[in-house]
Design a protein around this motif. Structure first.
Motif, PDB file in Angstrom:
ATOM      1  N   THR A 189       0.860  -1.194   0.000  1.00  0.00           N
ATOM      2  CA  THR A 189       0.000   0.000   0.000  1.00  0.00           C
ATOM      3  C   THR A 189       0.894   1.242   0.000  1.00  0.00           C
ATOM      4  O   THR A 189       1.506   1.562   1.028  1.00  0.00           O
ATOM      5  N   PRO A 190       1.006   1.904  -1.146  1.00  0.00           N
ATOM      6  CA  PRO A 190       1.892   3.078  -1.198  1.00  0.00           C
ATOM      7  C   PRO A 190       1.494   4.160  -0.195  1.00  0.00           C
ATOM      8  O   PRO A 190       0.302   4.430   0.001  1.00  0.00           O
ATOM      9  N   TYR A 193       0.764   7.998  -3.553  1.00  0.00           N
ATOM     10  CA  TYR A 193       0.442   7.600  -4.925  1.00  0.00           C
ATOM     11  C   TYR A 193       0.862   8.717  -5.874  1.00  0.00           C
ATOM     12  O   TYR A 193       0.966   9.887  -5.485  1.00  0.00           O
ATOM     13  N   GLN A 249     -12.222   3.335  -3.368  1.00  0.00           N
ATOM     14  CA  GLN A 249     -12.737   2.740  -2.120  1.00  0.00           C
ATOM     15  C   GLN A 249     -11.664   2.664  -1.045  1.00  0.00           C
ATOM     16  O   GLN A 249     -11.977   2.620   0.138  1.00  0.00           O
ATOM     17  N   GLU A 250     -10.405   2.682  -1.471  1.00  0.00           N
ATOM     18  CA  GLU A 250      -9.312   2.623  -0.495  1.00  0.00           C
ATOM     19  C   GLU A 250      -9.258   3.889   0.354  1.00  0.00           C
ATOM     20  O   GLU A 250      -8.838   3.868   1.503  1.00  0.00           O
ATOM     21  N   LEU A 251      -9.701   5.001  -0.232  1.00  0.00           N
ATOM     22  CA  LEU A 251      -9.631   6.277   0.487  1.00  0.00           C
ATOM     23  C   LEU A 251     -11.003   6.722   0.995  1.00  0.00           C
ATOM     24  O   LEU A 251     -11.178   7.892   1.365  1.00  0.00           O
ATOM     25  N   GLU A 252     -11.980   5.817   1.003  1.00  0.00           N
ATOM     26  CA  GLU A 252     -13.295   6.140   1.554  1.00  0.00           C
ATOM     27  C   GLU A 252     -13.126   6.612   3.006  1.00  0.00           C
ATOM     28  O   GLU A 252     -12.441   5.970   3.802  1.00  0.00           O
ATOM     29  N   GLY A 253     -13.726   7.749   3.297  1.00  0.00           N
ATOM     30  CA  GLY A 253     -13.591   8.298   4.647  1.00  0.00           C
ATOM     31  C   GLY A 253     -12.643   9.485   4.689  1.00  0.00           C
ATOM     32  O   GLY A 253     -12.620  10.215   5.671  1.00  0.00           O
ATOM     33  N   VAL A 254     -11.864   9.674   3.618  1.00  0.00           N
ATOM     34  CA  VAL A 254     -10.991  10.850   3.530  1.00  0.00           C
ATOM     35  C   VAL A 254     -11.665  11.828   2.569  1.00  0.00           C
ATOM     36  O   VAL A 254     -12.108  11.421   1.495  1.00  0.00           O
ATOM     37  N   MET A 262      -2.858  16.219   1.995  1.00  0.00           N
ATOM     38  CA  MET A 262      -2.319  15.355   3.045  1.00  0.00           C
ATOM     39  C   MET A 262      -1.095  14.571   2.572  1.00  0.00           C
ATOM     40  O   MET A 262      -0.549  13.741   3.319  1.00  0.00           O
ATOM     41  N   MET A 264      -0.998  12.303   0.253  1.00  0.00           N
ATOM     42  CA  MET A 264      -1.281  10.913  -0.122  1.00  0.00           C
ATOM     43  C   MET A 264      -1.231  10.702  -1.629  1.00  0.00           C
ATOM     44  O   MET A 264      -1.224   9.558  -2.091  1.00  0.00           O
TER      45      MET A 264
ATOM     46  N   ARG B 142     -19.098   7.084  10.135  1.00  0.00           N
ATOM     47  CA  ARG B 142     -18.278   7.207   8.902  1.00  0.00           C
ATOM     48  C   ARG B 142     -16.819   6.970   9.240  1.00  0.00           C
ATOM     49  O   ARG B 142     -16.083   6.344   8.478  1.00  0.00           O
ATOM     50  N   SER B 146     -14.418   3.931   7.962  1.00  0.00           N
ATOM     51  CA  SER B 146     -13.423   4.405   6.990  1.00  0.00           C
ATOM     52  C   SER B 146     -12.458   3.278   6.622  1.00  0.00           C
ATOM     53  O   SER B 146     -12.001   2.520   7.480  1.00  0.00           O
ATOM     54  N   THR B 147     -12.159   3.182   5.343  1.00  0.00           N
ATOM     55  CA  THR B 147     -11.360   2.037   4.871  1.00  0.00           C
ATOM     56  C   THR B 147      -9.964   2.037   5.467  1.00  0.00           C
ATOM     57  O   THR B 147      -9.526   1.048   6.050  1.00  0.00           O
ATOM     58  N   ALA B 168     -17.817   1.742   0.579  1.00  0.00           N
ATOM     59  CA  ALA B 168     -17.560   1.902  -0.855  1.00  0.00           C
ATOM     60  C   ALA B 168     -17.693   0.594  -1.610  1.00  0.00           C
ATOM     61  O   ALA B 168     -17.466   0.551  -2.813  1.00  0.00           O
TER      62      ALA B 168
END
Lengths: 433, 309
Positions: A189-190, A193, A249-254, A262, A264, B142, B146-147, B168
């Motif tokens: 997981t970088p 990116y 989906q990896e950054l869901e919540g950001v 940030m 990323m 949420r 979060s993932t 997601a």
């Protein structure tokens, strides 16, 4: 939307009150008072615009501007209800995304008869054209924005990659994205990116339009996704599939607008209004700049277009004082507002204000804000149609439409061809209704 | 005394006549006091309900003209893949929410109906999510879901399990909405069920204990049957509520990804207040109303089979 005079006329009371006035020997001053109603979707903007509104009232004795502001989620239902009851304000804020359907419904006054030849001098012509629907100037820009490529100079320097420039090809971009993808602890997981993209219009559509692609037919009546558009989306999907950009989906919540700030992702395309948030978020953490989205390999001089949209003011057809309303629009879009009245990255429609040192943000990042002004000089394309928010997937409908389908592609759950077929079928259903 | 009969009849008739104004005097103040409520009910409830039904046969973008389209909206809804997906999501949500919230609230009610002092605290604690602002609790969820930075995936990682993109991933987004909804509402149903539990005569339990019945047997043979009236009420409420979920969906997933968590109430909101397709939204609302009515009737019909009167 009415003067006191017209309100009185509406109730048939004017003759009676005039007679009373003659009898009482009073009232002429009050009868001349005029109220101009103005609605906008940003309560914060009211405070910013207060001095300009006061200046307008001073220049027009007897005129009072009644301002009403609310958040966008409340604004559109409110003005829609007012349109239904024939009670729209004299002047209202108008978005590029809704201007087509509001014009088609006959709610916006064609300003062309009020605009003299010289009235457009000093404005960004391309921004003015956004409010021109079918030859009728139904809205007038106050500010405009364009998507830009944000890039992390510190990361570029660390990777030994040259900064983006106007000659960059898509392959240059891919090579940079690969070099900027850093997995320091080799856990797969970088931590950084090279790029960040999801199905949002401001993320993908600049690539589509800079490749000469289109989603809709020339008259905007149907979805017809062209091959250059497909190629642009396939290019973006390949960046994700190759691991140079995260799956959304990896950054869901950001918050999507915080990913670049940030650290990323080292590159990101979104609207220039994000400059304000990025300045606050990044501070002095790293150096960053902005560049144009690279031109695509399928683009021709006829088809390549920059993407831009505008926040506009419109005079409604419910007004009974069109001349005064137009004067107000001119006042609120012209030199009255200073550069400080615009959020960083939102370009004043009045050219001279945009070219001031203050708006260019000297001493702050990015140090090349002129780039946005250069975009404004190019041929622009908005791609907006009636029901755009529905078929494109925007705001509270952002989980559906083309946005939702592209997210399925970027998340590796659906082939691009299937996603575009589904989006086209849905979009054409929406546009045909 | 036949000669008296007419006189008696006349007196009775006079008496009735005399009573009429008295009745009016009795009703008039009541009507006057009730009239604001009646006018409000008619203007703001009944008229919109009827008007929405009429609108469901029109194509009306709120800022545009109204066009009569007959049954087109209903036909479009039934033939639209998106509308079918949304109806399917609503059924799936109901299938998760109703059993989940009923089982959880019954469990909480039974555990907390023990008369201990601490149970008052826990009743308050479990009721708290119900009265807390939905958006506030949803923002906390949420973060939990979060993932990359979420608490849930962090805990899973600590025990060696693979985390998920809870909000997601189409497979998890609607269950996530259901989990939050169950967590928020269970406290409310718990209170209703505790009230039901407290109407059960403790003598039944004492007799069962003397007969050697174990706790599960006592629950199955005494608690459930005697709680069935309260359970029926909770079931009706939960079923109706399951079709009306909106705030949690709006704040947690916005109906995504790709409409995987869009349920009917949220879809009505999108059509009415995002796309301003009022006619279409009204047709959707009436379909929802029809479905709720049907399920409620079914429940009342089934009531005879399991509710102890």
């Amino acid at each position: 939307m009415t003067t006191k005079r017209s309100a009185l006329r509406a109730f048939g009371l004017k003759p009676a009150l005039c007679a009373f006035g003659m009898f009482a020997g009073a009232m002429p001053a009050a009868a001349q008072d005029t109220t101009l109603t103005y609605m906008l979707w940003s309560p914060e903007q009211v405070e910013i615009e207060a001095p300009a509104i006061a200046a307008f009232e001073s220049a027009h004795p007897g005129v009072t501007v009644k301002v009403q502001a609310m958040p966008p989620a409340d604004y559109w239902p409110r003005v829609s209800a007012q349109a239904a009851s024939g009670d729209l304000p004299d002047v209202m804020a108008m978005s590029s995304g809704f201007v087509q359907e509001w014009a088609a419904a006959g709610n916006l006054l064609d300003l062309s008869p009020y605009i003299g030849d010289s009235a457009l001098d000093g404005y960004f012509t391309s921004a003015v054209n956004i409010g021109n629907i079918g030859g009728a100037q139904v809205a007038f820009p106050q500010n405009w924005v364009a998507p830009v490529l944000y890039y992390n100079r510190t990361a570029f320097d660390a990777a030994g990659v040259g900064y983006p420039n106007a000659t960059w090809t898509w392959e240059d971009f891919r090579a940079a994205a690969e070099a900027l993808t850093v997995d320091e602890n080799a856990d797969g997981t970088p931590e950084q990116y090279g790029y960040w993209v999801y199905g949002r219009y401001a993320h993908t559509d600049p690539w589509v339009f800079r490749n000469g692609g289109r989603y809709v037919t020339a008259d905007g009546s149907a979805l017809d996704i062209t091959q250059p558009a497909v190629n642009a989306l396939a290019f973006l999907a390949s960046l994700v599939d190759d691991g140079f950009a995260p799956r959304p989906q990896e950054l869901e919540g950001v918050r999507q607008q915080d990913v670049f700030g940030m650290g990323m992702a080292a590159m990101w395309v979104d609207g220039s209004w994000n400059i304000d948030n990025t300045r606050k978020l990044v501070g002095d953490t790293f150096e960053w700049g902005i560049a144009q989205v690279p031109m695509g390999p399928d683009a021709t001089p006829e088809t390549a277009a920059a993407y831009a949209w505008a926040d506009m003011l419109a005079v409604t057809t419910d007004t009974e004082q069109a001349d005064l309303a137009w004067a107000f629009v001119q006042h609120m879009t012209g030199p009255t507002l200073s550069a400080a009245d615009f959020t960083a990255g939102k370009v004043p429609a009045w050219t001279a204000t945009a070219e001031t040192e203050q708006w260019l943000g000297r001493g702050q990042q990015p140090d090349n804000m002129e780039l946005i002004l250069e975009i404004g000089e190019q041929p622009l394309y908005t791609g907006f149609t009636r029901n755009w928010s529905d078929w494109r997937g925007y705001a509270a409908a952002g989980s559906g439409g083309l946005n939702g389908e592209l997210d399925e592609v970027f998340n590796g759950r659906k082939p691009l061809s299937d996603a575009l077929a589904a989006a086209t079928a849905y979009g054409n259903d929406v546009l045909s209704r | 005394m036949p000669q008296h009969a007419p006189r008696t009849g006349a007196r009775a008739s006079q008496s009735r006549l005399a009573q009429r104004p008295a009745r009016w005097k009795h009703w008039l103040p009541a009507l006057l006091f009730l009239s604001p409520a009646i006018v409000g009910l008619v203007l703001f409830r009944l008229v919109p309900i009827v008007w929405a039904f009429v609108l469901s046969f029109t194509d009306w973008r709120i800022f545009d003209d109204i066009v009569w389209v007959g049954f087109d909206n209903y036909i479009h809804i039934l033939s639209s893949p998106v509308a079918r997906q949304v109806l399917g999501n609503t059924l799936w949500f109901t299938a998760m929410y109703v059993p989940g919230v009923v089982v959880l609230s019954v469990s909480l009610a039974v555990v907390l109906n023990n008369g201990l002092r601490s149970s008052a605290f826990f009743r308050g604690a479990f009721f708290l999510p119900y009265i807390t602002a939905t958006v506030a609790i949803t923002l906390a969820w949420r973060w939990i879901f979060s993932t990359r930075f979420g608490l849930l995936n962090h805990l899973l990682d600590m025990v060696g399990l693979q985390g998920q993109a809870w909000l997601a991933d189409p497979a998890w987004a609607l269950p996530a909405v259901a989990i939050v909804s169950i967590w928020k509402d269970a406290g409310f149903y718990m209170i209703l069920l505790i009230a039901g539990l407290q109407t059960i005569d403790p003598g039944y339990y004492e007799a069962a204990r003397i007969d050697g019945a174990r706790p599960f047997r006592r629950f199955y043979a005494i608690t459930l049957p005697l709680l069935s009236r309260s359970l029926f009420f909770v079931l009706i409420l939960a079923l109706i509520r399951s079709t009306q979920t909106f705030e949690i969906t709006y704040a947690l997933t916005n109906g995504g990804p790709n409409r995987a968590s869009t349920t009917l109430a949220f879809y009505i909101y999108q059509n009415a207040f995002v796309h301003f397709e009022m006619g279409y939204a009204a047709a959707l609302a009436y379909l929802l109303c029809f479905a709720i009515g049907l399920v409620t009737l079914l429940n009342f019909w089934l009531r005879k089979r399991w509710v102890h009167e």
